[in-house]
Motif scaffolding. Structure first.
Motif, PDB file in Angstrom:
ATOM      1  N   ARG A  49       0.824  -1.203   0.000  1.00 32.98           N
ATOM      2  CA  ARG A  49       0.000   0.000   0.000  1.00 32.98           C
ATOM      3  C   ARG A  49       0.866   1.264   0.000  1.00 32.98           C
ATOM      4  O   ARG A  49       0.477   2.315  -0.483  1.00 32.98           O
ATOM      5  CB  ARG A  49      -0.866  -0.046   1.261  1.00 32.98           C
ATOM      6  CG  ARG A  49      -1.841   1.072   1.451  1.00 32.98           C
ATOM      7  CD  ARG A  49      -2.767   0.732   2.593  1.00 32.98           C
ATOM      8  NE  ARG A  49      -3.890  -0.059   2.111  1.00 32.98           N
ATOM      9  CZ  ARG A  49      -5.013   0.473   1.650  1.00 32.98           C
ATOM     10  NH1 ARG A  49      -5.176   1.765   1.633  1.00 32.98           N
ATOM     11  NH2 ARG A  49      -5.979  -0.277   1.224  1.00 32.98           N
TER      12      ARG A  49
ATOM     13  N   ASP B 213      -3.578  11.056   1.451  1.00 26.64           N
ATOM     14  CA  ASP B 213      -4.918  10.590   1.078  1.00 26.64           C
ATOM     15  C   ASP B 213      -4.942  10.140  -0.378  1.00 26.64           C
ATOM     16  O   ASP B 213      -5.498   9.100  -0.723  1.00 26.64           O
ATOM     17  CB  ASP B 213      -5.953  11.716   1.286  1.00 26.64           C
ATOM     18  CG  ASP B 213      -6.259  11.915   2.761  1.00 26.64           C
ATOM     19  OD1 ASP B 213      -5.868  11.047   3.559  1.00 26.64           O
ATOM     20  OD2 ASP B 213      -6.886  12.938   3.108  1.00 26.64           O
ATOM     21  N   GLU B 216      -3.267   6.860  -0.933  1.00 28.43           N
ATOM     22  CA  GLU B 216      -4.089   5.716  -0.535  1.00 28.43           C
ATOM     23  C   GLU B 216      -5.174   5.428  -1.576  1.00 28.43           C
ATOM     24  O   GLU B 216      -5.448   4.269  -1.892  1.00 28.43           O
ATOM     25  CB  GLU B 216      -4.682   5.975   0.857  1.00 28.43           C
ATOM     26  CG  GLU B 216      -3.616   5.754   1.941  1.00 28.43           C
ATOM     27  CD  GLU B 216      -3.980   6.297   3.309  1.00 28.43           C
ATOM     28  OE1 GLU B 216      -5.074   6.888   3.455  1.00 28.43           O
ATOM     29  OE2 GLU B 216      -3.164   6.133   4.231  1.00 28.43           O
ATOM     30  N   ARG B 217      -5.768   6.502  -2.122  1.00 24.83           N
ATOM     31  CA  ARG B 217      -6.770   6.291  -3.170  1.00 24.83           C
ATOM     32  C   ARG B 217      -6.147   5.654  -4.413  1.00 24.83           C
ATOM     33  O   ARG B 217      -6.728   4.771  -5.039  1.00 24.83           O
ATOM     34  CB  ARG B 217      -7.415   7.625  -3.573  1.00 24.83           C
ATOM     35  CG  ARG B 217      -8.380   8.196  -2.545  1.00 24.83           C
ATOM     36  CD  ARG B 217      -9.326   9.197  -3.174  1.00 24.83           C
ATOM     37  NE  ARG B 217      -8.669  10.338  -3.795  1.00 24.83           N
ATOM     38  CZ  ARG B 217      -8.239  11.414  -3.106  1.00 24.83           C
ATOM     39  NH1 ARG B 217      -8.392  11.465  -1.790  1.00 24.83           N
ATOM     40  NH2 ARG B 217      -7.669  12.417  -3.724  1.00 24.83           N
ATOM     41  N   TYR B 219      -3.577   3.727  -4.481  1.00 26.33           N
ATOM     42  CA  TYR B 219      -3.341   2.310  -4.217  1.00 26.33           C
ATOM     43  C   TYR B 219      -4.624   1.516  -4.433  1.00 26.33           C
ATOM     44  O   TYR B 219      -4.601   0.447  -5.062  1.00 26.33           O
ATOM     45  CB  TYR B 219      -2.815   2.084  -2.801  1.00 26.33           C
ATOM     46  CG  TYR B 219      -2.786   0.613  -2.493  1.00 26.33           C
ATOM     47  CD1 TYR B 219      -1.775  -0.183  -3.011  1.00 26.33           C
ATOM     48  CD2 TYR B 219      -3.798   0.012  -1.759  1.00 26.33           C
ATOM     49  CE1 TYR B 219      -1.763  -1.546  -2.806  1.00 26.33           C
ATOM     50  CE2 TYR B 219      -3.800  -1.343  -1.540  1.00 26.33           C
ATOM     51  CZ  TYR B 219      -2.781  -2.120  -2.070  1.00 26.33           C
ATOM     52  OH  TYR B 219      -2.783  -3.473  -1.876  1.00 26.33           O
ATOM     53  N   ASP B 220      -5.748   2.025  -3.924  1.00 27.29           N
ATOM     54  CA  ASP B 220      -7.013   1.312  -4.086  1.00 27.29           C
ATOM     55  C   ASP B 220      -7.339   1.132  -5.566  1.00 27.29           C
ATOM     56  O   ASP B 220      -7.765   0.051  -5.998  1.00 27.29           O
ATOM     57  CB  ASP B 220      -8.154   2.078  -3.392  1.00 27.29           C
ATOM     58  CG  ASP B 220      -7.994   2.041  -1.876  1.00 27.29           C
ATOM     59  OD1 ASP B 220      -7.277   1.133  -1.392  1.00 27.29           O
ATOM     60  OD2 ASP B 220      -8.554   2.908  -1.191  1.00 27.29           O
ATOM     61  N   ALA B 221      -7.121   2.201  -6.347  1.00 26.83           N
ATOM     62  CA  ALA B 221      -7.409   2.125  -7.778  1.00 26.83           C
ATOM     63  C   ALA B 221      -6.508   1.101  -8.452  1.00 26.83           C
ATOM     64  O   ALA B 221      -6.938   0.322  -9.309  1.00 26.83           O
ATOM     65  CB  ALA B 221      -7.235   3.500  -8.419  1.00 26.83           C
ATOM     66  N   ALA B 223      -5.024  -1.467  -6.950  1.00 29.45           N
ATOM     67  CA  ALA B 223      -5.381  -2.803  -6.482  1.00 29.45           C
ATOM     68  C   ALA B 223      -6.611  -3.311  -7.230  1.00 29.45           C
ATOM     69  O   ALA B 223      -6.690  -4.489  -7.592  1.00 29.45           O
ATOM     70  CB  ALA B 223      -5.636  -2.776  -4.983  1.00 29.45           C
ATOM     71  N   ALA B 224      -7.566  -2.406  -7.499  1.00 30.06           N
ATOM     72  CA  ALA B 224      -8.771  -2.793  -8.227  1.00 30.06           C
ATOM     73  C   ALA B 224      -8.442  -3.241  -9.642  1.00 30.06           C
ATOM     74  O   ALA B 224      -9.187  -3.995 -10.250  1.00 30.06           O
ATOM     75  CB  ALA B 224      -9.754  -1.619  -8.265  1.00 30.06           C
ATOM     76  N   ASP B 228      -0.424  -6.179  -7.494  1.00 31.79           N
ATOM     77  CA  ASP B 228      -0.136  -7.075  -6.368  1.00 31.79           C
ATOM     78  C   ASP B 228       1.210  -6.767  -5.729  1.00 31.79           C
ATOM     79  O   ASP B 228       1.819  -7.614  -5.092  1.00 31.79           O
ATOM     80  CB  ASP B 228      -0.180  -8.532  -6.835  1.00 31.79           C
ATOM     81  CG  ASP B 228       0.830  -8.787  -7.951  1.00 31.79           C
ATOM     82  OD1 ASP B 228       1.516  -7.826  -8.353  1.00 31.79           O
ATOM     83  OD2 ASP B 228       0.932  -9.936  -8.404  1.00 31.79           O
TER      84      ASP B 228
END
Lengths: 326, 266
Positions: A49, B213, B216-217, B219-221, B223-224, B228
């Motif tokens: 992350r 922030d 983190e967003r 990373y989410d995008a 990961a989606a 990996d």
């Protein structure tokens, strides 16, 4: 780095042409080793992350260097960010973030040379981060996680990172025989002890904001102690070495010249050996410079001895309280 | 977006622009390193290096004026070397009396100062042409080719991509501060320096929070979309034989010039 307040952000790092081959080799060597270690630690300890996070924080530091505030007479204070990155991300991630920032400044914007990048990385990404970590951790141990420890620690960490990095830059120039130590070291020390105050105040302001919005980012967590001991000791040794070497070098510039000469970086094949002028060409300057630098050096030495003492006290106290508790 | 004042890339249809970025990268590093290793006072070699850098500048069609103007940005740093004029021992050239003191400029000191200025100036020219003639994604390719770890290269890429977004954030923050900084004519305004620093610090903290922030967003995008933790990239295209010849020829020339300088001036 000497005139950064007047010409920010163009002339902040050492450009090419100022450092000798030996200095470049040593700085590149140390920087590469530290970056590789940081790389391994970050890969092992951090969750995936954090990877995009580091890139974006590097971008923020880059952009944050545009943030400035007027001081006086057209000069302005602005943020360099090594200490802030260290506090928010931990030392190893901060090494990588600063590597990217300093590397991009050299490659894309010619702020700092490409061959000289090794030295600039050494000053900003290695020394800046390590030394600020040492100071910050020492204050944290003393304050035992109290709120004031974050701010006092942040200020001192930011100030020391700037000051010590400037001493390192001055010594690199002196060892390369491109700037006389008895002038460069006190001048850099003096200018950067002032710049460091600006850096410290901005860092405290930033920490106050982060503490109000996301206290989890600045509160002491296990993640920030990862690999801490090594960085702590290395930072301390660097700071002490520079604090001791700088006044010595500025008091004995001939010693440095001698080293440079021995290494063959001064025109050693000069046919006629010129008379070495027995005294300084500028009489009295050695005394003056020693006087100006003394304050700064004494300050650093006090900070570090207090830090060491506090760390020992703290360790003894925890062991004694732990044994009495059990 | 404020690309225009950040991105140093200038598009042209030139030989230098069309060149393999890996060759440009390695040659730039070698050129700057050679310049750093040249001994003081090797003037004929300096002039040859300047000829080389000017030829590259002309070939790049960026405009000699543009490159020379930008190359002056390292000049303020020369102030750090100016005291050499007086401190390097050597035959006296000129003595400036200042009151009871006198400053003596030595020829050796002057030669060393001029050498440093010249080396710095020529090095930065090549760096400017490289940055102005190579789009950043191509630089990333070159970094991968010289075996810089992929993760680090991808961090460089992320930084580059989001730098413009972050600069826009900074511009918004500064605009907001300016909008709140009304001054009454004649009255003192702006608070103490410490207060100004604190306000600026708050802006920096704000910027950091926004960047974290956003990180983190992102990373989410990622990961989606299947990220990996491993950075994958297309394999590098092969280097053409012409590029190899130019690279080896260029490096050979630099080595010859360096050896020549070390032989006669070191």
């Amino acid at each position: 780095m000497l005139y950064s307040p007047l010409h920010s952000p163009q002339a902040m790092h050492i450009p090419d042409g100022f450092l000798s081959g030996l200095v470049l080799a040593v700085c590149w060597g140390i920087s590469l080793i530290v970056i590789v270690v940081a790389f391994i630690r970050v890969k092992r300890d951090m969750d995936e992350r954090k990877v995009p996070l580091m890139g974006v924080v590097a971008a923020a530091i880059f952009a944050g260097q545009m943030l400035n505030f007027p001081v006086a007479a057209g000069t302005s204070g602005h943020l360099l960010g090594a200490a802030l990155a260290m506090i928010l991300l931990g030392p190893w991630a901060a090494v990588l973030v600063m590597t990217i920032v300093v590397g991009a400044q050299a490659l894309i914007f010619q702020d700092g040379g490409i061959a000289a990048l090794g030295a600039n990385l050494f000053n900003m990404a290695v020394i800046g981060v390590f030394v600020s970590y040492t100071v910050y951790r020492a204050v944290q141990r003393f304050s035992k996680g109290a709120k004031w420890g974050i701010f006092v620690g942040g200020f001192l960490a930011a100030w020391t990172s700037i000051f010590i990095a400037a001493l390192a830059a001055a010594l690199e120039l002196a060892f390369s025989a491109t700037s006389p130590a008895n002038l460069a070291v006190p001048a850099m020390a003096l200018v950067h002890s002032v710049i460091g105050i600006g850096e410290g105040l901005i860092t405290v302001g930033a920490l106050a904001f982060v503490y109000a919005v996301r206290p989890d980012l600045v509160k002491t967590t296990d993640q920030k102690q990862v690999g801490g001991k090594f960085v702590w000791v290395a930072g301390l040794l660097i700071a002490i070495a520079l604090a001791v070497a700088s006044p010595l070098a500025s008091a004995n510039p001939d010693g440095l010249e001698f080293v440079a000469e021995e290494q063959g970086f001064i025109e050693k094949a000069q046919a006629n050996p010129y008379d070495i002028i027995p005294d300084y060409v500028m009489p009295g300057i050695a005394d003056e410079s020693t006087a100006t630098i003394a304050a700064g050096i004494v300050g650093v030495i006090i900070v570090f001895f207090v830090a060491v003492g506090v760390a020992y006290l703290r360790r003894n106290r925890t062991t004694s309280s732990a044994s009495s508790g059990s | 977006m404020h690309l225009h004042f950040l991105d140093p890339y200038r598009h042209r249809q030139s030989l230098i622009h069309a060149f393999d970025p890996r060759v440009k990268f390695v040659f730039t590093l070698a050129f700057v390193l050679t310049m750093a290793l040249l001994p003081f006072g090797a003037w004929p070699v300096y002039v040859l290096m300047l000829t080389l850098s000017l030829s590259i500048t002309v070939l790049s069609e960026l405009g000699v004026k543009y490159v020379l103007k930008r190359s002056l940005l390292a000049i303020p740093f020369v102030l750090a070397a100016v005291p050499l004029l007086f401190t390097v021992p050597g035959p006296a050239l000129l003595t400036i009396p200042i009151g009871s003191l006198s400053l003596t400029i030595t020829t050796t000191g002057l030669e060393r100062l001029l050498s440093i200025m010249f080396k710095s100036w020529v090095s930065v020219q090549v760096a400017i042409v490289f940055a102005a003639a190579t789009p950043f994604p191509d630089m990333l390719l070159a970094m991968r080719a010289v075996k810089i770890p992929r993760l680090l290269v991808s961090l460089f890429g992320l930084m580059w991509r989001y730098m413009f977004v972050m600069v826009d954030e900074v511009i918004r923050l500064m605009r907001a501060r300016a909008a709140r900084s009304g001054a009454i004519e004649g009255a003192k305004s702006g608070g103490s320096i410490a207060w100004r620093a604190k306000v600026t610090g708050g802006m920096a903290g704000n910027l950091f929070i926004r960047s974290i922030d956003r990180g983190e967003r992102i990373y989410d995008a990622m990961a989606a979309r299947g990220y990996d933790g491993e950075v994958r990239a297309f394999p590098l295209p092969p280097i053409s034989s012409t590029s190899w010849i130019v690279l080896l020829g260029g490096l050979g020339l630099l080595v010859v010039l360096l050896l020549f300088a070390l032989l006669f001036w070191a």
